[in-house]
Structure formats: C-alpha cells, structure tokens
Design an enzyme around this catalytic site. Structure first.
Site, PDB file in Angstrom:
ATOM      1  N   ASP A   1      -7.324  10.057  17.776  1.00  0.00           N
ATOM      2  CA  ASP A   1      -7.923   9.432  18.651  1.00  0.00           C
ATOM      3  C   ASP A   1      -6.962   9.588  20.056  1.00  0.00           C
ATOM      4  O   ASP A   1      -6.031  10.433  20.002  1.00  0.00           O
ATOM      5  CB  ASP A   1      -7.812   7.830  18.462  1.00  0.00           C
ATOM      6  CG  ASP A   1      -6.759   7.215  18.234  1.00  0.00           C
ATOM      7  OD1 ASP A   1      -5.265   7.744  18.425  1.00  0.00           O
ATOM      8  OD2 ASP A   1      -6.804   5.796  18.095  1.00  0.00           O
ATOM      9  N   HIS A   2      -7.057   8.902  21.173  1.00  0.00           N
ATOM     10  CA  HIS A   2      -6.379   9.202  22.317  1.00  0.00           C
ATOM     11  C   HIS A   2      -4.775   8.941  22.120  1.00  0.00           C
ATOM     12  O   HIS A   2      -3.822   9.669  22.649  1.00  0.00           O
ATOM     13  CB  HIS A   2      -6.875   8.216  23.555  1.00  0.00           C
ATOM     14  CG  HIS A   2      -6.829   6.584  23.154  1.00  0.00           C
ATOM     15  ND1 HIS A   2      -7.800   6.095  22.264  1.00  0.00           N
ATOM     16  CD2 HIS A   2      -6.196   5.651  23.560  1.00  0.00           C
ATOM     17  CE1 HIS A   2      -7.504   4.867  21.963  1.00  0.00           C
ATOM     18  NE2 HIS A   2      -6.589   4.661  22.662  1.00  0.00           N
TER      19      HIS A   2
ATOM     20  N   ARG B   1      -5.553   9.377 -13.135  1.00  0.00           N
ATOM     21  CA  ARG B   1      -5.604   8.206 -11.974  1.00  0.00           C
ATOM     22  C   ARG B   1      -6.387   8.556 -10.780  1.00  0.00           C
ATOM     23  O   ARG B   1      -7.172   7.842 -10.059  1.00  0.00           O
ATOM     24  CB  ARG B   1      -4.139   7.918 -11.487  1.00  0.00           C
ATOM     25  CG  ARG B   1      -3.346   7.431 -12.945  1.00  0.00           C
ATOM     26  CD  ARG B   1      -2.005   7.639 -12.668  1.00  0.00           C
ATOM     27  NE  ARG B   1      -1.304   7.229 -13.827  1.00  0.00           N
ATOM     28  CZ  ARG B   1       0.083   7.499 -14.213  1.00  0.00           C
ATOM     29  NH1 ARG B   1       0.794   7.874 -13.250  1.00  0.00           N
ATOM     30  NH2 ARG B   1       0.539   7.117 -15.238  1.00  0.00           N
TER      31      ARG B   1
ATOM     32  N   CYS C   1      -3.459   8.647  14.692  1.00  0.00           N
ATOM     33  CA  CYS C   1      -3.851   7.651  15.723  1.00  0.00           C
ATOM     34  C   CYS C   1      -2.580   6.979  16.337  1.00  0.00           C
ATOM     35  O   CYS C   1      -1.603   7.470  16.012  1.00  0.00           O
ATOM     36  CB  CYS C   1      -4.862   6.605  15.061  1.00  0.00           C
ATOM     37  SG  CYS C   1      -4.296   5.782  14.011  1.00  0.00           S
ATOM     38  N   GLY C   2      -2.425   5.771  16.765  1.00  0.00           N
ATOM     39  CA  GLY C   2      -1.373   5.202  17.095  1.00  0.00           C
ATOM     40  C   GLY C   2      -0.350   4.821  15.950  1.00  0.00           C
ATOM     41  O   GLY C   2       0.853   5.057  16.273  1.00  0.00           O
ATOM     42  N   THR C   3      -0.726   4.302  14.983  1.00  0.00           N
ATOM     43  CA  THR C   3      -0.030   4.037  13.976  1.00  0.00           C
ATOM     44  C   THR C   3      -0.108   4.984  12.688  1.00  0.00           C
ATOM     45  O   THR C   3       0.458   4.928  11.724  1.00  0.00           O
ATOM     46  CB  THR C   3      -0.166   2.435  13.472  1.00  0.00           C
ATOM     47  OG1 THR C   3      -1.601   2.454  13.072  1.00  0.00           O
ATOM     48  CG2 THR C   3      -0.087   1.505  14.278  1.00  0.00           C
ATOM     49  N   GLY C   4      -1.358   5.703  12.675  1.00  0.00           N
ATOM     50  CA  GLY C   4      -1.743   6.432  11.415  1.00  0.00           C
ATOM     51  C   GLY C   4      -2.686   5.447  10.644  1.00  0.00           C
ATOM     52  O   GLY C   4      -3.094   5.870   9.586  1.00  0.00           O
TER      53      GLY C   4
ATOM     54  N   HIS D   1       2.126  13.837  -6.712  1.00  0.00           N
ATOM     55  CA  HIS D   1       1.502  13.158  -7.619  1.00  0.00           C
ATOM     56  C   HIS D   1       0.271  12.524  -7.108  1.00  0.00           C
ATOM     57  O   HIS D   1      -0.665  12.162  -8.091  1.00  0.00           O
ATOM     58  CB  HIS D   1       2.223  11.608  -7.423  1.00  0.00           C
ATOM     59  CG  HIS D   1       3.510  11.784  -8.142  1.00  0.00           C
ATOM     60  ND1 HIS D   1       4.508  10.716  -8.365  1.00  0.00           N
ATOM     61  CD2 HIS D   1       4.414  12.936  -8.700  1.00  0.00           C
ATOM     62  CE1 HIS D   1       5.636  11.074  -9.006  1.00  0.00           C
ATOM     63  NE2 HIS D   1       5.661  12.414  -9.319  1.00  0.00           N
TER      64      HIS D   1
ATOM     65  N   GLY E   1      -5.338   3.096  11.064  1.00  0.00           N
ATOM     66  CA  GLY E   1      -6.714   2.968  11.449  1.00  0.00           C
ATOM     67  C   GLY E   1      -7.388   4.252  10.994  1.00  0.00           C
ATOM     68  O   GLY E   1      -8.470   4.202  10.172  1.00  0.00           O
TER      69      GLY E   1
ATOM     70  N   HIS F   1      -1.075  12.535 -13.826  1.00  0.00           N
ATOM     71  CA  HIS F   1      -1.610  12.060 -12.572  1.00  0.00           C
ATOM     72  C   HIS F   1      -3.130  12.164 -12.269  1.00  0.00           C
ATOM     73  O   HIS F   1      -3.954  11.541 -11.509  1.00  0.00           O
ATOM     74  CB  HIS F   1      -1.088  12.789 -11.170  1.00  0.00           C
ATOM     75  CG  HIS F   1       0.518  12.638 -11.341  1.00  0.00           C
ATOM     76  ND1 HIS F   1       1.090  11.308 -11.150  1.00  0.00           N
ATOM     77  CD2 HIS F   1       1.587  13.750 -11.336  1.00  0.00           C
ATOM     78  CE1 HIS F   1       2.426  11.565 -11.363  1.00  0.00           C
ATOM     79  NE2 HIS F   1       2.675  12.760 -11.404  1.00  0.00           N
TER      80      HIS F   1
ATOM     81  N   ARG G   1       2.433   7.180  17.757  1.00  0.00           N
ATOM     82  CA  ARG G   1       3.493   6.290  18.624  1.00  0.00           C
ATOM     83  C   ARG G   1       4.759   5.786  17.990  1.00  0.00           C
ATOM     84  O   ARG G   1       5.540   5.258  18.550  1.00  0.00           O
ATOM     85  CB  ARG G   1       2.828   4.940  19.322  1.00  0.00           C
ATOM     86  CG  ARG G   1       1.500   5.357  20.150  1.00  0.00           C
ATOM     87  CD  ARG G   1       0.658   4.004  20.463  1.00  0.00           C
ATOM     88  NE  ARG G   1      -0.144   4.178  21.468  1.00  0.00           N
ATOM     89  CZ  ARG G   1      -1.315   3.583  21.683  1.00  0.00           C
ATOM     90  NH1 ARG G   1      -1.377   2.320  21.006  1.00  0.00           N
ATOM     91  NH2 ARG G   1      -2.115   3.570  22.568  1.00  0.00           N
TER      92      ARG G   1
END
Ligand code: RB5
Length: 145
Positions: A10-11, A139, A68-71, A101, A73, A136, A112
């Site tokens: 995103d932006h 799972r 994205c800003g935080t990763g 794993h 969303g 692994h 950000r």
C-alpha cells in the site's frame, strides 16, 4: 536460476517496497512489481494483499513480498488464501524459521518500522534457508484442510 518474486504494497509500504525492488534486481532475482506506485495516494492493504496472494498462487514456485505500514494488515489479507503461508517477519531469526519450519511463500514487512538494511538481511536469510519438511509437513497440510 534465482526465485521469481512478486512485490506489492500500500502507500505506507511503497518506499520500502521500492528499495526492496532495487535490492532484489541487483541480486538478479526475477521481480514483478504489482504496485502501488507512490506513497501519497492512499490505497488499501487489503486490495494489494489479495493481488499478491493471487499472483503467487497462480505462478507455481514463485514467492511474494508485501509491505504496509506495519506488515500486519497485508499479512491478514494474504493469509485468507488457501496455499498462502505469509510470514510477517521482524528479525533474521523469524526469516530463517519462516522458511525452515513454516515453508513460507510470502514475506510481509512493516514499512514504517523497518529500514532496508534490516530487511535485506532478513531476505538474504530467508532465501538461503531451506524448508526442513519432516514433522513440519503434517502441520502445514492441516492449514489447508
Ligand atoms: C495505512 O495507513 C496503514 O494503516 C497500513 O499500511 C497498515 O499499517 C495496516 O496494517
């Protein structure tokens, strides 16, 4: 032959995505940029996550990187798709274990929160690590049931 990697953001993730793109191209990965194309027009991480997930799923053996800003969303968005294992990584150890794993096929970063030096180290670690299989796999299979 190096991996094919789809990029999407995103932006709020645009600036970091652009730096990741240059880094991957320098490293001779095959890179396909799905946008967005600037940091000032507000767009939805949800939409760009969907685009990323669909492209990775339709191109067997490819990988995705989303920002994205935080990763957060964009990680919610990609992980709604069966067959996508999107890892929001914040450290080199996360990157290693996401591959060894969890057999991650998409990496998500917070634009950000992280700088390109940190992200380059995580990308390097991810692609030099190998999925361990074995215990692994059951799972992972269960995720898509
Ligand atoms: C956009 O301002 C921001 O909310 C988004 O990039 C992301 O951080 C959401 O998880």
């Amino acid at each position: 032959m190096k991996e094919k990697i789809y990029l999407s953001s995103d932006h709020a993730g645009y600036d970091l995505k652009d730096k990741i793109k240059k880094y991957l191209e320098d490293q001779k990965y095959e890179v396909i940029d799905l946008g967005t194309n600037n940091n000032y027009d507000s767009v939805s991480y949800s939409e760009y996550g969907k685009k990323l997930a669909k492209n990775v799923l339709n191109d067997k053996g490819s990988y995705g990187i989303g920002v994205c800003g935080t990763g957060l969303g964009i990680s919610y968005s990609v992980n709604r798709f069966k067959g996508i294992r999107g890892a929001r990584v914040t450290s080199v150890e996360d990157a290693k274990l996401a591959r060894e794993h969890n057999d991650a096929n998409v990496l998500l970063f917070g634009g950000r929160q992280l700088n390109i030096d940190q992200v380059e180290k995580m990308i390097d670690q991810f692609f030099k690590s190998k999925y361990e299989g074995g215990r692994h796999q059951k799972r992972i299979d269960e995720l898509d049931e």
